[in-house]
Design a protein around this motif. Sequence first.
Motif, PDB file in Angstrom:
ATOM      1  N   ASN A  44       0.859  -1.178   0.000  1.00 58.62           N
ATOM      2  CA  ASN A  44       0.000   0.000   0.000  1.00 58.62           C
ATOM      3  C   ASN A  44       0.894   1.225   0.000  1.00 58.62           C
ATOM      4  O   ASN A  44       1.462   1.583   1.019  1.00 58.62           O
ATOM      5  CB  ASN A  44      -0.904  -0.008   1.230  1.00 58.62           C
ATOM      6  N   LYS A  45       1.028   1.856  -1.164  1.00 60.11           N
ATOM      7  CA  LYS A  45       1.774   3.111  -1.213  1.00 60.11           C
ATOM      8  C   LYS A  45       0.841   4.299  -1.357  1.00 60.11           C
ATOM      9  O   LYS A  45       1.259   5.433  -1.203  1.00 60.11           O
ATOM     10  CB  LYS A  45       2.834   3.090  -2.306  1.00 60.11           C
ATOM     11  N   ILE A  46      -0.440   4.037  -1.618  1.00 61.05           N
ATOM     12  CA  ILE A  46      -1.418   5.113  -1.776  1.00 61.05           C
ATOM     13  C   ILE A  46      -1.585   5.882  -0.461  1.00 61.05           C
ATOM     14  O   ILE A  46      -1.563   7.114  -0.445  1.00 61.05           O
ATOM     15  CB  ILE A  46      -2.765   4.544  -2.257  1.00 61.05           C
ATOM     16  N   ASP A  47      -1.756   5.147   0.646  1.00 62.66           N
ATOM     17  CA  ASP A  47      -1.954   5.784   1.947  1.00 62.66           C
ATOM     18  C   ASP A  47      -0.632   6.140   2.626  1.00 62.66           C
ATOM     19  O   ASP A  47      -0.637   6.703   3.716  1.00 62.66           O
ATOM     20  CB  ASP A  47      -2.730   4.849   2.883  1.00 62.66           C
ATOM     21  N   ASP A  48       0.491   5.784   2.000  1.00 65.22           N
ATOM     22  CA  ASP A  48       1.796   5.960   2.631  1.00 65.22           C
ATOM     23  C   ASP A  48       2.842   6.408   1.599  1.00 65.22           C
ATOM     24  O   ASP A  48       3.832   5.729   1.375  1.00 65.22           O
ATOM     25  CB  ASP A  48       2.217   4.633   3.279  1.00 65.22           C
ATOM     26  N   PRO A  49       2.627   7.570   0.984  1.00 65.90           N
ATOM     27  CA  PRO A  49       3.557   8.003  -0.067  1.00 65.90           C
ATOM     28  C   PRO A  49       4.966   8.306   0.445  1.00 65.90           C
ATOM     29  O   PRO A  49       5.911   8.308  -0.331  1.00 65.90           O
ATOM     30  CB  PRO A  49       2.890   9.258  -0.637  1.00 65.90           C
ATOM     31  N   LEU A  50       5.115   8.535   1.746  1.00 67.48           N
ATOM     32  CA  LEU A  50       6.440   8.814   2.311  1.00 67.48           C
ATOM     33  C   LEU A  50       7.156   7.545   2.755  1.00 67.48           C
ATOM     34  O   LEU A  50       8.263   7.609   3.297  1.00 67.48           O
ATOM     35  CB  LEU A  50       6.323   9.793   3.478  1.00 67.48           C
ATOM     36  N   ASP A  51       6.533   6.387   2.558  1.00 69.31           N
ATOM     37  CA  ASP A  51       7.125   5.088   2.883  1.00 69.31           C
ATOM     38  C   ASP A  51       7.490   4.982   4.361  1.00 69.31           C
ATOM     39  O   ASP A  51       8.567   4.526   4.728  1.00 69.31           O
ATOM     40  CB  ASP A  51       8.345   4.833   2.002  1.00 69.31           C
ATOM     41  N   ALA A  52       6.549   5.388   5.216  1.00 71.38           N
ATOM     42  CA  ALA A  52       6.803   5.417   6.658  1.00 71.38           C
ATOM     43  C   ALA A  52       6.207   4.238   7.414  1.00 71.38           C
ATOM     44  O   ALA A  52       6.344   4.157   8.627  1.00 71.38           O
ATOM     45  CB  ALA A  52       6.240   6.716   7.239  1.00 71.38           C
ATOM     46  N   GLY A  53       5.532   3.327   6.727  1.00 72.78           N
ATOM     47  CA  GLY A  53       4.884   2.209   7.421  1.00 72.78           C
ATOM     48  C   GLY A  53       3.761   2.683   8.318  1.00 72.78           C
ATOM     49  O   GLY A  53       3.519   2.118   9.376  1.00 72.78           O
ATOM     50  N   SER A  54       3.050   3.703   7.876  1.00 70.92           N
ATOM     51  CA  SER A  54       2.068   4.377   8.729  1.00 70.92           C
ATOM     52  C   SER A  54       0.739   3.645   8.888  1.00 70.92           C
ATOM     53  O   SER A  54      -0.027   3.941   9.794  1.00 70.92           O
ATOM     54  CB  SER A  54       1.811   5.791   8.211  1.00 70.92           C
ATOM     55  N   ILE A  55       0.443   2.681   8.025  1.00 74.23           N
ATOM     56  CA  ILE A  55      -0.794   1.898   8.108  1.00 74.23           C
ATOM     57  C   ILE A  55      -0.409   0.431   8.330  1.00 74.23           C
ATOM     58  O   ILE A  55       0.501  -0.087   7.682  1.00 74.23           O
ATOM     59  CB  ILE A  55      -1.635   2.015   6.816  1.00 74.23           C
ATOM     60  N   THR A  56      -1.108  -0.223   9.242  1.00 73.09           N
ATOM     61  CA  THR A  56      -0.855  -1.638   9.500  1.00 73.09           C
ATOM     62  C   THR A  56      -2.121  -2.441   9.244  1.00 73.09           C
ATOM     63  O   THR A  56      -3.196  -2.090   9.718  1.00 73.09           O
ATOM     64  CB  THR A  56      -0.390  -1.861  10.953  1.00 73.09           C
ATOM     65  N   MET A  57      -1.972  -3.520   8.481  1.00 79.35           N
ATOM     66  CA  MET A  57      -3.063  -4.456   8.220  1.00 79.35           C
ATOM     67  C   MET A  57      -2.940  -5.602   9.215  1.00 79.35           C
ATOM     68  O   MET A  57      -1.856  -6.156   9.417  1.00 79.35           O
ATOM     69  CB  MET A  57      -2.980  -4.991   6.788  1.00 79.35           C
ATOM     70  N   LEU A  58      -4.075  -5.953   9.834  1.00 78.62           N
ATOM     71  CA  LEU A  58      -4.131  -7.021  10.831  1.00 78.62           C
ATOM     72  C   LEU A  58      -5.252  -7.989  10.487  1.00 78.62           C
ATOM     73  O   LEU A  58      -6.221  -7.621   9.813  1.00 78.62           O
ATOM     74  CB  LEU A  58      -4.415  -6.435  12.228  1.00 78.62           C
ATOM     75  N   ASN A  59      -5.166  -9.202  10.994  1.00 79.85           N
ATOM     76  CA  ASN A  59      -6.254 -10.163  10.858  1.00 79.85           C
ATOM     77  C   ASN A  59      -7.463  -9.620  11.611  1.00 79.85           C
ATOM     78  O   ASN A  59      -7.350  -9.195  12.758  1.00 79.85           O
ATOM     79  CB  ASN A  59      -5.821 -11.514  11.440  1.00 79.85           C
ATOM     80  N   GLU A  60      -8.624  -9.611  10.964  1.00 79.55           N
ATOM     81  CA  GLU A  60      -9.821  -9.037  11.570  1.00 79.55           C
ATOM     82  C   GLU A  60     -10.342  -9.848  12.758  1.00 79.55           C
ATOM     83  O   GLU A  60     -10.797  -9.292  13.753  1.00 79.55           O
ATOM     84  CB  GLU A  60     -10.929  -8.925  10.512  1.00 79.55           C
ATOM     85  N   THR A  61     -10.270 -11.158  12.680  1.00 76.05           N
ATOM     86  CA  THR A  61     -10.839 -12.020  13.709  1.00 76.05           C
ATOM     87  C   THR A  61     -10.071 -11.971  15.021  1.00 76.05           C
ATOM     88  O   THR A  61     -10.660 -11.896  16.089  1.00 76.05           O
ATOM     89  CB  THR A  61     -10.887 -13.483  13.205  1.00 76.05           C
TER      90      THR A  61
END
Length: 153
Positions: A44-61
Amino acid sequence: MATNSNFKLYTDAALTTEMASVKDLAHNANLNDNPKDFIVYLGNKIDDPLDAGSITMLNETNPDVDPVTFYAEDVAPGAGHSVNEITLALSAAALGTNNAGDPLPLGTRVRSGVSNAVAIHVRSINTVTELSISDEIEFWLSFTIETETAALP
């Protein structure tokens, strides 16, 4: 991989070319091109154009405990190819030891940014000898949630 997320599959490590379909599964009818290996990149570079690891995806359950899982799905069972022709791995070497058809755990956290893109190695071994267009295999993720990385412990 249908999703409302900005984590997408790309054909390149720089996350510039979004993967439109699983067209890389096309094979010769005489099976002389088996196996076919390629890499897709989840990122995901759309939400993080500065490449900062600012969004984290986790298992929903079970966030931060159960892994985010990547898998192939046969959306038209019996119509040609099956997921048992697809092996997924986090390295080229693991393609030789992982089981075809098994889902691939990506870890409990997948972070945004180009430098955090996950390289997913795919091996396709064709078993269909009829000439046809086979597009029944799709790539999917387990149900996930996304959060700002700063909000995580």
